[in-house]
Design an enzyme around this catalytic site. Structure first.
Site, PDB file in Angstrom:
ATOM      1  N   HIS A   1      38.271  38.567  24.091  1.00 59.25           N
ATOM      2  CA  HIS A   1      39.046  37.459  24.002  1.00 59.25           C
ATOM      3  C   HIS A   1      38.121  36.133  23.447  1.00 59.25           C
ATOM      4  CE1 HIS A   1      41.951  39.388  26.508  1.00 59.25           C
ATOM      5  NE2 HIS A   1      40.964  39.460  27.623  1.00 59.25           N
TER       6      HIS A   1
ATOM      7  N   SER B   1      38.660  39.646  18.674  1.00 58.52           N
ATOM      8  CA  SER B   1      39.212  39.463  19.942  1.00 58.52           C
ATOM      9  C   SER B   1      39.740  40.815  20.548  1.00 58.52           C
ATOM     10  CB  SER B   1      40.517  38.427  20.012  1.00 58.52           C
ATOM     11  OG  SER B   1      40.722  37.765  21.181  1.00 58.52           O
TER      12      SER B   1
ATOM     13  N   SER C   1      45.181  36.208  22.379  1.00 56.82           N
ATOM     14  CA  SER C   1      44.219  35.393  23.327  1.00 56.82           C
ATOM     15  C   SER C   1      42.928  34.480  22.612  1.00 56.82           C
ATOM     16  CB  SER C   1      43.312  36.329  24.200  1.00 56.82           C
ATOM     17  OG  SER C   1      42.498  37.093  23.169  1.00 56.82           O
TER      18      SER C   1
ATOM     19  N   ASP D   1      35.940  44.654  26.207  1.00 56.13           N
ATOM     20  CA  ASP D   1      36.703  44.063  27.098  1.00 56.13           C
ATOM     21  C   ASP D   1      38.062  44.748  26.964  1.00 56.13           C
ATOM     22  OD1 ASP D   1      38.434  42.904  28.793  1.00 56.13           O
ATOM     23  OD2 ASP D   1      38.099  40.838  28.049  1.00 56.13           O
TER      24      ASP D   1
ATOM     25  N   GLU E   1      33.528  45.004  30.101  1.00 57.21           N
ATOM     26  CA  GLU E   1      34.134  43.621  30.846  1.00 57.21           C
ATOM     27  C   GLU E   1      35.144  43.814  32.030  1.00 57.21           C
ATOM     28  OE1 GLU E   1      33.035  40.749  30.471  1.00 57.21           O
ATOM     29  OE2 GLU E   1      34.529  39.166  31.428  1.00 57.21           O
TER      30      GLU E   1
ATOM     31  N   ASN F   1      32.515  45.032  34.968  1.00 56.45           N
ATOM     32  CA  ASN F   1      33.550  44.626  36.031  1.00 56.45           C
ATOM     33  C   ASN F   1      33.116  44.657  37.501  1.00 56.45           C
ATOM     34  OD1 ASN F   1      36.492  43.904  36.244  1.00 56.45           O
ATOM     35  ND2 ASN F   1      36.290  45.758  37.558  1.00 56.45           N
TER      36      ASN F   1
ATOM     37  N   LYS G   1      31.531  39.739  39.189  1.00 53.74           N
ATOM     38  CA  LYS G   1      32.515  39.654  38.272  1.00 53.74           C
ATOM     39  C   LYS G   1      33.959  39.932  38.649  1.00 53.74           C
ATOM     40  CE  LYS G   1      35.068  40.928  34.481  1.00 53.74           C
ATOM     41  NZ  LYS G   1      36.472  41.085  34.780  1.00 53.74           N
TER      42      LYS G   1
ATOM     43  N   ASP H   1      35.762  36.707  38.898  1.00 57.46           N
ATOM     44  CA  ASP H   1      36.693  36.540  37.501  1.00 57.46           C
ATOM     45  C   ASP H   1      38.066  37.005  37.769  1.00 57.46           C
ATOM     46  OD1 ASP H   1      37.919  37.744  35.232  1.00 57.46           O
ATOM     47  OD2 ASP H   1      36.072  37.263  34.006  1.00 57.46           O
ATOM     48  N   ASN H   2      38.145  38.203  38.150  1.00 55.68           N
ATOM     49  CA  ASN H   2      39.336  38.564  38.488  1.00 55.68           C
ATOM     50  C   ASN H   2      40.340  37.801  39.665  1.00 55.68           C
ATOM     51  OD1 ASN H   2      37.698  40.588  37.241  1.00 55.68           O
ATOM     52  ND2 ASN H   2      38.664  42.371  37.964  1.00 55.68           N
TER      53      ASN H   2
ATOM     54  N   CYS I   1      42.018  34.483  37.999  1.00 59.53           N
ATOM     55  CA  CYS I   1      43.035  34.413  37.779  1.00 59.53           C
ATOM     56  C   CYS I   1      43.888  33.458  38.887  1.00 59.53           C
ATOM     57  CB  CYS I   1      43.620  35.949  38.041  1.00 59.53           C
ATOM     58  SG  CYS I   1      43.363  37.122  36.985  1.00 59.53           S
TER      59      CYS I   1
ATOM     60  N   HIS J   1      45.534  44.148  31.838  1.00 66.82           N
ATOM     61  CA  HIS J   1      45.040  44.138  30.415  1.00 66.82           C
ATOM     62  C   HIS J   1      45.821  44.530  29.525  1.00 66.82           C
ATOM     63  CE1 HIS J   1      41.730  43.982  28.059  1.00 66.82           C
ATOM     64  NE2 HIS J   1      41.991  44.897  27.295  1.00 66.82           N
TER      65      HIS J   1
ATOM     66  N   HIS K   1      40.349  32.212  31.689  1.00 65.30           N
ATOM     67  CA  HIS K   1      39.843  31.631  32.970  1.00 65.30           C
ATOM     68  C   HIS K   1      38.861  30.401  32.419  1.00 65.30           C
ATOM     69  CE1 HIS K   1      41.296  35.332  34.744  1.00 65.30           C
ATOM     70  NE2 HIS K   1      40.218  35.899  34.726  1.00 65.30           N
TER      71      HIS K   1
ATOM     72  N   SER L   1      30.763  36.073  34.986  1.00 64.76           N
ATOM     73  CA  SER L   1      30.942  37.277  34.274  1.00 64.76           C
ATOM     74  C   SER L   1      30.131  37.561  32.838  1.00 64.76           C
ATOM     75  CB  SER L   1      32.324  37.130  33.646  1.00 64.76           C
ATOM     76  OG  SER L   1      33.514  36.888  34.756  1.00 64.76           O
TER      77      SER L   1
ATOM     78  N   GLN M   1      27.473  39.867  31.761  1.00 62.67           N
ATOM     79  CA  GLN M   1      27.371  40.791  30.524  1.00 62.67           C
ATOM     80  C   GLN M   1      26.030  40.787  29.505  1.00 62.67           C
ATOM     81  OE1 GLN M   1      29.065  42.809  28.671  1.00 62.67           O
ATOM     82  NE2 GLN M   1      31.061  42.518  29.102  1.00 62.67           N
TER      83      GLN M   1
HETATM   84  P1  NAI Z   1      42.486  46.656  40.941  1.00 60.39           P
HETATM   85  O1  NAI Z   1      42.374  48.114  40.744  1.00 60.39           O
HETATM   86  O2  NAI Z   1      41.472  46.062  41.704  1.00 60.39           O
HETATM   87  O3  NAI Z   1      44.244  46.384  41.222  1.00 60.39           O
HETATM   88  C1  NAI Z   1      45.243  46.832  40.854  1.00 60.39           C
HETATM   89  C2  NAI Z   1      46.200  46.952  42.083  1.00 60.39           C
HETATM   90  O4  NAI Z   1      47.380  47.347  41.385  1.00 60.39           O
HETATM   91  C3  NAI Z   1      45.650  48.216  42.927  1.00 60.39           C
HETATM   92  O5  NAI Z   1      45.334  47.383  44.330  1.00 60.39           O
HETATM   93  C4  NAI Z   1      46.639  49.331  42.808  1.00 60.39           C
HETATM   94  O6  NAI Z   1      46.869  50.044  44.030  1.00 60.39           O
HETATM   95  C5  NAI Z   1      48.158  48.365  42.387  1.00 60.39           C
HETATM   96  N1  NAI Z   1      48.943  49.298  41.620  1.00 60.39           N
HETATM   97  C6  NAI Z   1      48.870  50.375  40.989  1.00 60.39           C
HETATM   98  N2  NAI Z   1      49.890  50.959  40.417  1.00 60.39           N
HETATM   99  C7  NAI Z   1      50.713  50.102  41.132  1.00 60.39           C
HETATM  100  C8  NAI Z   1      52.521  50.212  41.339  1.00 60.39           C
HETATM  101  N3  NAI Z   1      53.167  51.035  40.589  1.00 60.39           N
HETATM  102  N4  NAI Z   1      52.745  49.084  42.172  1.00 60.39           N
HETATM  103  C9  NAI Z   1      52.381  48.290  42.704  1.00 60.39           C
HETATM  104  N5  NAI Z   1      50.944  48.158  42.599  1.00 60.39           N
HETATM  105  C10 NAI Z   1      50.180  49.058  42.192  1.00 60.39           C
HETATM  106  O7  NAI Z   1      42.318  46.093  39.356  1.00 60.39           O
HETATM  107  P2  NAI Z   1      42.204  44.636  39.038  1.00 60.39           P
HETATM  108  O8  NAI Z   1      40.683  44.335  38.819  1.00 60.39           O
HETATM  109  O9  NAI Z   1      42.770  43.533  40.121  1.00 60.39           O
HETATM  110  O10 NAI Z   1      42.546  44.335  37.859  1.00 60.39           O
HETATM  111  C11 NAI Z   1      44.169  44.516  37.256  1.00 60.39           C
HETATM  112  C12 NAI Z   1      44.422  44.651  35.913  1.00 60.39           C
HETATM  113  O11 NAI Z   1      44.211  43.149  35.491  1.00 60.39           O
HETATM  114  C13 NAI Z   1      43.296  45.423  35.028  1.00 60.39           C
HETATM  115  O12 NAI Z   1      44.273  45.781  33.637  1.00 60.39           O
HETATM  116  C14 NAI Z   1      42.399  44.451  34.376  1.00 60.39           C
HETATM  117  O13 NAI Z   1      41.611  45.066  33.296  1.00 60.39           O
HETATM  118  C15 NAI Z   1      43.047  43.323  34.335  1.00 60.39           C
HETATM  119  N6  NAI Z   1      42.376  42.063  34.509  1.00 60.39           N
HETATM  120  C16 NAI Z   1      42.795  40.941  33.652  1.00 60.39           C
HETATM  121  C17 NAI Z   1      42.240  39.774  33.611  1.00 60.39           C
HETATM  122  C18 NAI Z   1      42.927  38.517  33.072  1.00 60.39           C
HETATM  123  O14 NAI Z   1      42.247  37.398  32.779  1.00 60.39           O
HETATM  124  N7  NAI Z   1      44.282  38.720  32.702  1.00 60.39           N
HETATM  125  C19 NAI Z   1      41.008  39.456  34.367  1.00 60.39           C
HETATM  126  C20 NAI Z   1      40.538  40.641  35.134  1.00 60.39           C
HETATM  127  C21 NAI Z   1      41.153  41.848  34.933  1.00 60.39           C
END
Ligand code: NAI
Length: 482
Positions: free
Chosen positions: A55, A78, A83, A143, A205, A230, A235, A239-240, A244, A350, A403, A411, A415
């Site tokens: 991003h 990006s 983003s 990322d 990332e 990650n 991180k 960050d997550n 968020c 993501h 963020h 984060s 990196q």
């Molecule tokens: P995580 O693995 O810690 O959490 C995801 C959760 O979703 C898990 O607890 C899992 O059991 C649950 N899950 C899976 N399938 C499901 C379903 N069908 N119904 C309900 N719950 C379900 O992963 P994390 O770190 O929380 O990341 C989640 C996503 O967010 C990833 O795609 C990651 O890359 C992205 N992300 C986005 C950020 C942003 O700024 N927008 C920042 C960091 C991560």
């Protein structure tokens, strides 16, 4: 100084604004800035040619300029079509010493609101280096894994001597990638193989990108080592979660200005992103309902005081729906058909496959209308409207600015350290997926304490001996979960 930069951004005249925000961000990024100071003389990244796919925000600008300050050459795209902050992209291209007429910074290929063709073209440009032995980078900073996956798919098809026809693609984005790789196969049938041969590694990332890396490694397909940034504690647990907690409601507010207090919000997923998202919504006075598939995370949500339910049981009564799972098909068109008038639907995971936008578009008689960029209403034939944010792509970056600096400093310190590790100690990392050692994770946290006025207690030697750690750390075993 670069005078003949190749780049593509929205508008270089935004550079002055971008530079002002970069300067403000630098103060809020003590981790990155102290790493810059620590390694300024040593230049550990001299000789590194880093392709970044992440991003293109103000915070990323500080990362890019840190990598450059440590000696690296950098090219950037990006990792999401919505983003980019155009003023940040412009400032990076112009550079601290350049002008819009004579840009002297880093080549960036990114603007807010790319088409899918443009997005993958930008990724290709960031991966294509003129006047180098292989025409590619020797490091990737990724990322979500798009740059890494493009190289891997390219190599796979070059080995096979052909790429599948775009007609076989299962969706629009897949078609664009296949068109690109068919083209590069014609232009240079060794393009990706040559590039991959010199890539020392990738630092990744996010959760989704790490997931792709482990899959490639387990299948025996990973071509170079990877550091999983990650899963540094500093991180994903920052960050997550706290990132968020800040940027989710920022996105909802900027997109809709809806009062969140009093509303019922469904957060799908209670991992790190879900935990931060739920907390921020609750902080605004929303009634938050969690959906989960993992009993541990579901129990955590319950113990944190949230209702845990199935989407189908609450879909008709909630006001806002947020997906945070990194999984696909979380909110289907059939779910959206049951939602209330003017329910808000958004994703912070993501990729854009958590919400079935294609299925929504296929509802007979449905009409999509743009309120403003990245905010659309979808009106069903009976007059019911839904508000969909960022077309189902991550709304904290599409509708807001992602963020804030302080959390991204954590984060991006990880990196930068990971880039230095892989680039300077390549032989210590055979092909595989690694996390940074805990003492480096602790170092990143340490770099951020002073700025918050936090005073860390020092272990006395007898205490350290009693709990079996060194006075200078690491303080926890690797299996500790924080
Ligand atoms: P995580 O693995 O810690 O959490 C995801 C959760 O979703 C898990 O607890 C899992 O059991 C649950 N899950 C899976 N399938 C499901 C379903 N069908 N119904 C309900 N719950 C379900 O992963 P994390 O770190 O929380 O990341 C989640 C996503 O967010 C990833 O795609 C990651 O890359 C992205 N992300 C986005 C950020 C942003 O700024 N927008 C920042 C960091 C991560």
């Amino acid at each position: 100084p670069t005078t003949d930069l190749d780049y593509k951004v929205a508008d270089l005249s935004l550079a002055e604004f971008g530079r002002k925000e970069i300067e403000l961000a630098e103060h809020e990024m003590p981790g990155l800035m102290s790493i810059r100071a620590e390694y300024a003389a040593a230049q550990p990244l001299a000789g590194a040619r880093i392709t970044g796919s992440l991003h293109m925000t103000v915070q990323t600008a500080v990362l890019i300029e840190t990598l450059a300050a440590l000696g690296a050459e950098v090219r950037w795209a990006s990792c999401n079509i919505f983003s980019t902050q155009d003023h940040a992209a412009a400032a990076v291209v112009v550079g601290p010493e350049g002008t819009p007429e004579h840009p002297r910074g880093v080549p960036v290929f990114a603007w807010k609101g790319e088409t899918l063709e443009e997005y993958w073209w930008c990724t290709e440009q960031a991966l294509t280096w003129a006047n180098t032995p292989t025409g590619g980078p020797n490091m990737i900073l990724d990322d979500g894994g798009d740059a890494t996956v493009l190289v891997h798919k390219g190599v796979e098809y070059e080995k096979a001597g052909a790429a599948p026809s775009p007609d076989t693609a299962d969706n629009e984005e897949h078609r664009v990638i296949l068109e690109l790789l068919n083209r590069t196969l014609t232009e240079n049938p060794q393009k990706w193989t040559q590039a991959a041969s010199e890539i020392r590694g990738v630092t990744e990332e996010t959760t989704t990108g790490v997931h792709r890396l482990y899959e490639m490694f387990q299948a025996g397909d990973l071509l170079f080592p990877a550091i999983n940034v990650n899963d540094s504690v500093t991180k994903s647990k920052f960050d997550n979660k706290y990132g968020c907690r800040h940027s989710l409601i920022d996105g909802i507010n900027r997109a809709t200005d809806t009062l969140i207090g009093g509303k019922t919000v469904v957060v799908c997923g209670y991992g790190d992103v879900g935990k931060g998202s739920a907390e921020s919504l609750r902080g605004q006075g929303a009634r938050v309902i969690i959906t989960e598939i993992d009993p541990i995370c579901a129990l955590q949500a319950a113990m944190d005081g949230y209702q845990v339910a199935r989407l189908e049981d609450v879909v008709e009564t909630a006001d806002i729906f947020i997906t945070t799972t990194g999984n696909k098909d979380i909110i289907l068109a059939s779910d959206m058909a049951r939602m209330k008038h003017q329910a808000i639907v958004g994703n912070i995971g993501h990729f854009d496959n958590e919400i079935d936008i294609a299925g929504l578009a296929a509802v007979p008689g449905i009409v999509k209308d743009e309120v403003k960029p990245q905010v659309h209403t979808w009106t069903f034939p009976d007059g019911k409207k839904l508000i969909v944010l960022s077309e189902g792509r991550l709304l904290n970056l599409g509708n807001a600015t992602g963020h804030p600096s302080f959390v991204m400093s954590n984060s991006f310190a990880n990196q930068t350290i990971a880039q230095i590790e892989l680039f300077t100690k390549t032989e210590e990392y055979p092909v595989g997926v690694y996390v940074l050692p805990k003492h480096l994770d602790e170092k990143v946290a340490r770099l951020h304490l002073d700025a918050l006025g936090a005073r860390l207690t020092e272990l006395r030697p007898e205490q350290a001996a009693y709990i079996g750690v060194q006075v200078e750390g690491p303080y926890k075993p690797d299996h500790y979960r924080y």
